[in-house]
Design a protein around this motif. Structure first.
Motif, PDB file in Angstrom:
ATOM      1  N   LEU A   1       0.825  -1.215   0.000  1.00  0.00           N
ATOM      2  CA  LEU A   1       0.000   0.000   0.000  1.00  0.00           C
ATOM      3  C   LEU A   1       0.856   1.260   0.000  1.00  0.00           C
ATOM      4  O   LEU A   1       0.418   2.312  -0.449  1.00  0.00           O
TER       5      LEU A   1
ATOM      6  N   PRO B   1       1.208   6.226   3.799  1.00  0.00           N
ATOM      7  CA  PRO B   1       1.679   6.090   5.185  1.00  0.00           C
ATOM      8  C   PRO B   1       1.300   4.756   5.827  1.00  0.00           C
ATOM      9  O   PRO B   1       1.521   4.583   6.999  1.00  0.00           O
ATOM     10  N   PHE B   2       0.737   3.827   5.017  1.00  0.00           N
ATOM     11  CA  PHE B   2       0.251   2.589   5.633  1.00  0.00           C
ATOM     12  C   PHE B   2       1.389   1.763   6.249  1.00  0.00           C
ATOM     13  O   PHE B   2       1.182   1.054   7.218  1.00  0.00           O
TER      14      PHE B   2
ATOM     15  N   PRO C   1      -5.274   4.549  10.568  1.00  0.00           N
ATOM     16  CA  PRO C   1      -6.405   5.290  10.005  1.00  0.00           C
ATOM     17  C   PRO C   1      -7.683   4.940  10.769  1.00  0.00           C
ATOM     18  O   PRO C   1      -7.771   3.882  11.403  1.00  0.00           O
ATOM     19  N   PRO C   2      -8.670   5.827  10.706  1.00  0.00           N
ATOM     20  CA  PRO C   2      -9.932   5.517  11.387  1.00  0.00           C
ATOM     21  C   PRO C   2     -10.595   4.299  10.766  1.00  0.00           C
ATOM     22  O   PRO C   2     -10.464   4.053   9.568  1.00  0.00           O
TER      23      PRO C   2
ATOM     24  N   ASP D   1     -14.466  -3.696  -8.096  1.00  0.00           N
ATOM     25  CA  ASP D   1     -13.589  -2.574  -8.407  1.00  0.00           C
ATOM     26  C   ASP D   1     -14.420  -1.382  -8.868  1.00  0.00           C
ATOM     27  O   ASP D   1     -15.245  -1.484  -9.754  1.00  0.00           O
ATOM     28  N   GLY D   2     -14.230  -0.263  -8.256  1.00  0.00           N
ATOM     29  CA  GLY D   2     -14.949   0.920  -8.659  1.00  0.00           C
ATOM     30  C   GLY D   2     -15.975   1.343  -7.630  1.00  0.00           C
ATOM     31  O   GLY D   2     -16.360   2.497  -7.588  1.00  0.00           O
TER      32      GLY D   2
ATOM     33  N   LEU E   1     -15.579   1.320  -4.356  1.00  0.00           N
ATOM     34  CA  LEU E   1     -14.896   2.045  -3.292  1.00  0.00           C
ATOM     35  C   LEU E   1     -13.770   2.870  -3.879  1.00  0.00           C
ATOM     36  O   LEU E   1     -13.097   2.435  -4.804  1.00  0.00           O
ATOM     37  N   GLN E   2     -13.615   4.027  -3.303  1.00  0.00           N
ATOM     38  CA  GLN E   2     -12.458   4.807  -3.722  1.00  0.00           C
ATOM     39  C   GLN E   2     -11.196   4.172  -3.146  1.00  0.00           C
ATOM     40  O   GLN E   2     -11.229   3.512  -2.109  1.00  0.00           O
ATOM     41  N   GLU E   3     -10.102   4.429  -3.849  1.00  0.00           N
ATOM     42  CA  GLU E   3      -8.874   3.725  -3.507  1.00  0.00           C
ATOM     43  C   GLU E   3      -8.450   3.895  -2.055  1.00  0.00           C
ATOM     44  O   GLU E   3      -8.140   2.915  -1.398  1.00  0.00           O
ATOM     45  N   PRO E   4      -8.428   5.113  -1.523  1.00  0.00           N
ATOM     46  CA  PRO E   4      -7.958   5.228  -0.148  1.00  0.00           C
ATOM     47  C   PRO E   4      -8.847   4.483   0.828  1.00  0.00           C
ATOM     48  O   PRO E   4      -8.363   3.896   1.776  1.00  0.00           O
ATOM     49  N   ARG E   5     -10.120   4.467   0.557  1.00  0.00           N
ATOM     50  CA  ARG E   5     -11.021   3.745   1.454  1.00  0.00           C
ATOM     51  C   ARG E   5     -10.776   2.249   1.360  1.00  0.00           C
ATOM     52  O   ARG E   5     -10.826   1.537   2.353  1.00  0.00           O
TER      53      ARG E   5
ATOM     54  N   ASP F   1      -7.952   0.906   0.621  1.00  0.00           N
ATOM     55  CA  ASP F   1      -6.688   0.644   1.301  1.00  0.00           C
ATOM     56  C   ASP F   1      -6.884   0.604   2.806  1.00  0.00           C
ATOM     57  O   ASP F   1      -6.373  -0.282   3.494  1.00  0.00           O
ATOM     58  N   VAL F   2      -7.657   1.567   3.307  1.00  0.00           N
ATOM     59  CA  VAL F   2      -7.901   1.617   4.750  1.00  0.00           C
ATOM     60  C   VAL F   2      -8.688   0.395   5.186  1.00  0.00           C
ATOM     61  O   VAL F   2      -8.434  -0.200   6.235  1.00  0.00           O
TER      62      VAL F   2
ATOM     63  N   ASP G   1      -8.961   9.201  -6.676  1.00  0.00           N
ATOM     64  CA  ASP G   1      -8.577   8.238  -7.719  1.00  0.00           C
ATOM     65  C   ASP G   1      -8.266   8.909  -9.054  1.00  0.00           C
ATOM     66  O   ASP G   1      -8.600   8.390 -10.126  1.00  0.00           O
TER      67      ASP G   1
ATOM     68  N   THR H   1      -0.213   0.437  -6.371  1.00  0.00           N
ATOM     69  CA  THR H   1      -1.426   0.892  -5.682  1.00  0.00           C
ATOM     70  C   THR H   1      -1.608   2.396  -5.748  1.00  0.00           C
ATOM     71  O   THR H   1      -2.409   2.958  -5.003  1.00  0.00           O
TER      72      THR H   1
ATOM     73  N   LEU I   1      -5.989  10.625  11.349  1.00  0.00           N
ATOM     74  CA  LEU I   1      -6.256  10.648   9.916  1.00  0.00           C
ATOM     75  C   LEU I   1      -7.686  11.108   9.667  1.00  0.00           C
ATOM     76  O   LEU I   1      -8.633  10.597  10.262  1.00  0.00           O
TER      77      LEU I   1
ATOM     78  N   VAL J   1      -6.073   8.873  -3.499  1.00  0.00           N
ATOM     79  CA  VAL J   1      -5.017   8.168  -4.224  1.00  0.00           C
ATOM     80  C   VAL J   1      -4.936   8.761  -5.609  1.00  0.00           C
ATOM     81  O   VAL J   1      -5.966   8.956  -6.263  1.00  0.00           O
TER      82      VAL J   1
ATOM     83  N   LYS K   1      -9.351  -0.678 -14.316  1.00  0.00           N
ATOM     84  CA  LYS K   1      -9.696   0.666 -14.788  1.00  0.00           C
ATOM     85  C   LYS K   1      -8.557   1.323 -15.543  1.00  0.00           C
ATOM     86  O   LYS K   1      -8.768   2.040 -16.508  1.00  0.00           O
TER      87      LYS K   1
END
Lengths: 166, 992
Positions: A20, A23-24, A31-32, A127-128, A130-134, A136-137, B146, B200, B213, B218, B256
């Motif tokens: 990831l 900062p992961f 993250p929350p 895929d699609g 969820l947004q990527e950061p979410r 990842d979290v 994204d 990623t 946070l 991303v 994508k």
């Protein structure tokens, strides 16, 4: 088995967090807990007195439900992972987790406990959605919850073993 | 006065002109009216592209002022005059504005006014594009989400802080960025010149002031696709397969974002994403091919065009089979496509055996079988095939799968035979074991036949396959009826397929001690010993070069190689050559007769230092030189051609080179010019590789004293003879000697006239000085010396009673004081009286002249110092007669003298006297021969302290002592004067 899976998970988690990126993969990053999966993902955290007050049946039922959800979540995590090595590791881990789930179910059946009805587990999405950061979290939290549950399960099983011997 | 009543000009009033101008001006002013305020303003945002489309009705105006503000902080984001033409149909004006920040970051207020030159209309009503930071959206958010952007672009991110929380920071990967506040809750930062992302993407995170946070985004930074090298070909003569290089990594992954390809409009889903090359098929050859690669950042097209016949690449041959024989095999295969039947093909057959690969090419129409020649019997082969079209060759097709087979066996090759004859007429018949390639199958054994051509007798022996040498007793053969001097040996090898052709060699029946030709040296190079020789006419079947270890004596390992007759040089090569081993290489001619030795070489594969040092190293002293000798180093230990020896002087810690003996046959070396001492010598033999560890020998070089001893012995002998002769002569002439050197002393007449002055010695001490001492300034007073008696002292003691002139011995005094150098005063009054009387007496000078030294006079020195200076003994010392010790009292016993003198007996003296025992000895010259030295005199108990033998002033003859001197106590000086005593006795015995 929980100890073995815990050890296996530690390596996978390190690899996954490196995958990831920052900062992961930072040590103190936390993250929350996202709301998306938290609805369906049972938290291993609970109040100590409540946990102590749980009977064997309730403990096993909670474990069974938690691993059912977590197994589906890890499978989804593996599916969405673009790194082949990590994907293989996650799927291999799923096999072990599936075995643990089977063991818990078998134990419950042996003890005469009714298995909880299979809940419509829906973790994440395609895929699609969820947004990527979410995403990842969410992956971060899936592994963290899994780690917590494996630790808690070890305690539960130890107590169960003592109770059954007694 | 006359009044003009005629006014021909009409009167044009300026008032009217002004009015007209004002009217025109008013009309004109009314024509340039204030522009209309833009109406029906609408905002249409495109959040993905961050573009805001403004639409309005602006009448006839084509120029507008547009102002965009951040609503909350009322900050101007954009304020410019733009030209916008109205749409002819709808009459609407439309203008696009692209925001740096995402449009969601904060609310934007838009106003437009028309402009006509400097004239502007009023601003339109404010139209607000609401942002996501409205109080109704309490959650934290981050934009854009994204986003996919190209490498090198700048992207601005904004973070909307959750209601009630404070803003902390925004981090791009792990970098904390500088932020700009857009509104109460919205903050923005811009990352410039972004680098490519990982799998990623790149994480951007917003944290609160409590470092928790808040949210994240991303961004995927990558490249548009850039494929290359599109090539299309056909395998089956119908369809098309196109390949291309995917080019650089786009850094965009996932469904994508990955790159999608289409070939002639058909999706190429089979294109492997992980390979550098991708391929896509079309069912029919189209001649023209277009590949389009596309991702979120762009697309790229490639084209290729060709006729089908020019792009035929056959498929791999299928179903390979073989028909195998010993020396060849037939290879067969099949084609998957019927179209190949009429296709002129060219095929490559790759043959691999023992990791050695050869390729052979065959061609033909519809080729599907070939015969592969030049195979070896009983050999494993692996074979594979690929083909291309013979005409319009485009590319080789794929290789078929490998086919393995083993060829059949065949009869073996003839063995390579050679012989070895020992001095005792025993021989060995040897042959090289057949290699796998030569045996053509498993060797089952050998058959050896000895045939004497004259007798036509033949002995055959069958040997197992493990034997490759057989001993032959030539003496036995020669004594069992063979009249010939040779025997023919034949060897054949056998395997399952048959027997090999015979291999023969002619062997002599006896070892001929032929002087070997001159042995020359050969240097190993390029993996062998290069040998060359003159062609020999007798070598009808070529030559044999044989080699073995030169130090080997019995059952030597022999190797050989056969050389064709036309060759006169080879390189003798062997895997068995060892460094440091001397090899003897011999050249034999091959003919129908016994092989003849033609030439011989010696050489080392690599010369090493000798493994052992010179043996038997010894050293001998020859005169004052040292001869080092050593033995010969054994051949096996030399390990190289000896070039000589180094002679070192070994001083324990280091070696000093003395000599380089460059003659390797030398066995000795003489070291010269060394002084007496102990030496260690180290001798090291050396080769071209260096010198050995060395042998060391020690020797103690002694002085060469033989001649010196001889000379000394000769001198001593001569001296002895001389002394014997002198002694003999003296003995024979002893009377003469006595007369000459020892005359009878006239007998004194004691009774009678004392006043007579006649006598052998007229001793009359000087009234003033009894003894004159010649003093030297450097004289050491601590040493023995004559002591001057001061005259005043003498005067004090003088009584005047004694007769002036007297022969009283006490008047002749001197002291040989040893320790005390103070003037010594005579302690006894008698002595003083006598001294005083002597002062009055007539003075008598005693002069020590010509002090005679005997044979051992070297030990009889007056004073050590004086003698060393060579002065004192020769000085004439005018001496008075002092003390009672020096008086001339010939033939008189001391005791009687004292009594005669009326003096107290010596025993009466309480203090030791320097001349004790001799004080009253009177004149005893004879005993002073060995008592000249005062020291000796003292040591010997104070014998007469006379120096030498005083002579009379009237005579130079020695005053010889009487025989009473023998009674003197023997002291330390006795031994030293034994020779003198003996001589004295000798003379005494001659006394009548």
């Amino acid at each position: 088995m929980t100890k073995y899976l815990e050890y296996q998970l530690k390596e996978i988690k390190d690899t996954y967090l490196s995958y990831l990126g920052p900062p992961f993969n930072e040590k103190d990053f936390s993250p929350p807990r996202p709301n998306t999966t938290a609805l369906s993902l049972p938290s291993a955290a609970t109040r100590l007195e409540l946990w102590r007050g749980l009977e064997n049946r309730a403990r096993l039922a909670q474990n069974q439900r938690a691993y059912s959800v977590l197994l589906a979540a890890v499978r989804e995590l593996a599916r969405s992972t673009l790194c082949p090595y990590l994907q293989t590791s996650l799927l291999h881990f799923c096999t072990g987790l599936d075995g643990l789930l089977g063991s818990i179910s078998g134990l419950m059946t042996t003890l005469g406990y009714a298995l909880p009805p299979p809940s419509a587990v829906s973790v994440g999405g395609s895929d699609g959605e969820l947004q990527e950061p979410r995403r990842d979290v969410e992956g971060f939290w899936i592994l963290r919850e899994l780690q917590s549950w494996l630790w808690r399960s070890a305690k539960d099983f130890n107590r169960l073993k003592k109770r059954l011997r007694g | 006065m006359p009044r003009s009543s005629f006014s021909p000009k009409p009167k044009c009033s300026p008032i009217w002109l002004i009015c007209i101008l004002l009217g025109l001006s008013a009309v004109h002013t009314h024509g340039k009216d204030v522009p209309t305020v833009p109406q029906q303003v609408s905002l249409s945002p495109n959040l993905e592209t961050q573009q805001l489309t403004l639409s309005w009705l602006g009448g006839e105006s084509t120029t507008f002022d547009i102002m965009i503000l951040r609503t909350e902080l009322n900050e101007t984001v954009f304020y410019e005059t733009v030209s916008v033409t109205a749409d002819k149909i709808s009459g609407q004006h439309q203008w696009n504005w692209t925001s740096v920040e995402p449009l969601e970051c904060t609310s934007l207020s838009v106003q437009i006014r028309s402009r006509d030159g400097q004239t502007t209309s009023d601003w339109s009503d404010t139209h607000i594009l609401p942002g996501m930071d409205l109080p109704s959206n309490k959650d934290s958010q981050m934009f854009p989400q994204d986003r996919v952007v190209s490498v090198g672009t700048n992207t601005t991110f904004c973070c909307i802080v959750e209601e009630g929380l404070g803003f902390g920071s925004i981090r791009y990967r792990d970098l904390v960025m500088n932020v700009t506040r857009l509104s109460r809750r919205s903050y923005a930062m811009t990352q410039i010149n972004q680098g490519p992302s990982g799998v990623t993407g790149t994480n951007v995170f917003c944290s609160s002031d409590e470092k928790t946070l808040l949210n994240g985004a991303v961004v995927f930074v990558g490249y548009p696709p850039l494929p290359s090298d599109l090539v299309c070909e056909t395998h089956d003569l119908v369809s098309a397969v196109c390949q291309w290089n995917r080019g650089r990594d786009t850094h965009l992954y996932g469904k994508k974002r990955k790159t999608y390809y289409t070939l002639n409009g058909r999706d190429c889903t089979e294109a492997n994403q992980n390979q550098k090359w991708s391929a896509c098929s079309l069912a029919q050859w189209d001649g023209n091919f277009t590949l389009v690669a596309r991702n979120l950042l762009g697309q790229y097209s490639l084209t290729d065009s060709s006729e089908l016949s020019l792009r035929v690449r056959p498929v791999a041959p299928a179903n390979l089979t073989s028909v195998v024989r010993a020396w060849n095999a037939t290879l067969l295969w099949q084609w998957k496509h019927r179209g190949y039947d009429s296709l002129a093909l060219i095929c490559q057959v790759e043959l691999t055996s023992h990791w050695h690969t050869t390729t052979r090419t065959f061609s033909g129409v519809g080729l599907r079988s070939v015969i592969v020649l030049d195979l070896r019997p009983d050999e494993d082969y692996s074979i594979k095939v690929r083909c291309g079209v013979q005409q319009n060759f485009w590319n080789w097709g794929d290789w078929s799968g490998p086919l393995a087979f083993r060829t059949s066996i065949d009869i073996p090759d003839a063995p390579d035979v050679w012989m070895w004859i020992e001095r005792d007429n025993t021989g060995r018949l040897m042959w090289k074991p057949l290699t796998h390639r030569e045996s053509h199958g498993q060797i089952t054994g050998y058959e050896v036949t000895l045939w004497s051509p004259d007798e036509n007798i033949q002995h055959t022996e069958t040997l197992p396959q493990s034997i490759c040498t057989v001993p032959i007793n030539l003496t036995h053969i020669s004594t069992t009826g063979s009249s010939s001097n040779k025997v023919i040996a034949t060897v054949i090898a056998k395997n399952a397929a048959g027997v090999s052709p015979p291999a023969s060699i002619v062997m002599p029946l006896r070892w001929t001690d032929i002087d070997p030709p001159a042995v020359s040296r050969t240097a190993y190079m390029d993996g062998g010993f290069p040998l060359s020789w003159q062609s020999d006419a007798n070598a009808s079947c070529g030559y044999v070069v044989e080699w073995h270890d030169a130090s080997c004596q019995q059952d030597c390992a022999v190797e050989w190689i056969k050389v064709a007759a036309e060759n006169t040089n080879i390189s003798a090569q062997s895997e068995n050559f060892q460094p440091g081993v001397r090899y003897t290489l011999s050249l034999y001619s091959c003919s129908s007769e016994v092989p003849q030795l033609l030439q011989r070489w010696e050489g080392y594969m690599e010369e090493l230092v000798p493994s052992s040092s010179v043996p038997h190293l010894s050293s001998n002293q020859q005169d004052s030189n040292i001869k080092l000798s050593w033995g010969e180093i054994p051949l096996v230990s030399r390990r190289g051609f000896l070039l000589g020896y180094h002679i070192y002087l070994n001083n324990g810690s280091q070696l000093m080179l003395l000599a380089n003996v460059s003659d390797p046959t030398s066995r000795s070396y003489t070291v010269k010019g060394l002084p007496v001492g102990s030496y260690k010598f180290t001798v090291k033999a050396y080769t071209s590789a260096g010198e050995d560890t060395g042998a060391t020998v020690s020797i103690s070089l002694e002085s060469y004293t033989d001649w010196l001893i001889l000379e000394m012995l000769a001198s001593l002998g001569t001296m002895t003879c001389f002394l014997v002769l002198v002694t003999f002569i003296c003995y024979k002439k002893r009377k003469w000697v006595k007369k000459a050197f020892y005359p009878d002393i006239p007998e004194p007449k004691l009774a009678g006239d004392w006043s007579r002055t006649q006598g052998p010695l007229d001793v009359k001490p000087s009234p003033h000085s009894m003894v004159h001492i010649v003093e030297e300034p450097e004289w050491d007073s601590s040493k023995e010396a004559l002591v001057v008696i001061p005259e005043e002292d003498e005067d004090e003691d003088e009584t005047g009673d004694e007769p002036v002139d007297t022969d009283e011995p006490t008047s002749l005094r001197y002291y040989n004081q040893v320790i005390d150098d103070r003037p010594i005063r005579p302690r006894f009054p008698d002595s003083s009286a006598s001294s005083a009387s002597s002062l009055d007496s007539a003075r008598t000078d005693v002069t020590y002249t010509g002090i005679q030294t005997s044979g051992n006079s070297l030990g009889f020195q007056l004073q050590p110092q004086g003698s060393s200076e060579g002065q004192q003994p020769q000085i004439d010392v005018p001496a008075s007669c002092v003390d009672g010790g020096g008086g001339y009292r010939p033939q008189m016993q001391p005791g009687s003298l004292s009594q005669d003198m009326g003096l107290p007996a010596p025993q009466a003296f309480s203090e030791p006297q320097p001349t004790k025992g001799a004080s009253f000895g009177g004149y005893q010259p004879q005993c002073s021969w060995h008592l000249d030295s005062p020291v000796e005199a003292e040591e010997s108990g104070g014998l007469a302290p006379s120096l030498g033998s005083p002579t009379s002033v009237a005579s130079t003859q020695f005053l010889l002592p009487d025989s009473g001197s023998k009674e003197q106590p023997e002291g330390k000086g006795q031994g030293s004067s034994s020779a003198t005593t003996w001589f004295h006795n000798l003379l005494s015995s001659a006394k009548p």
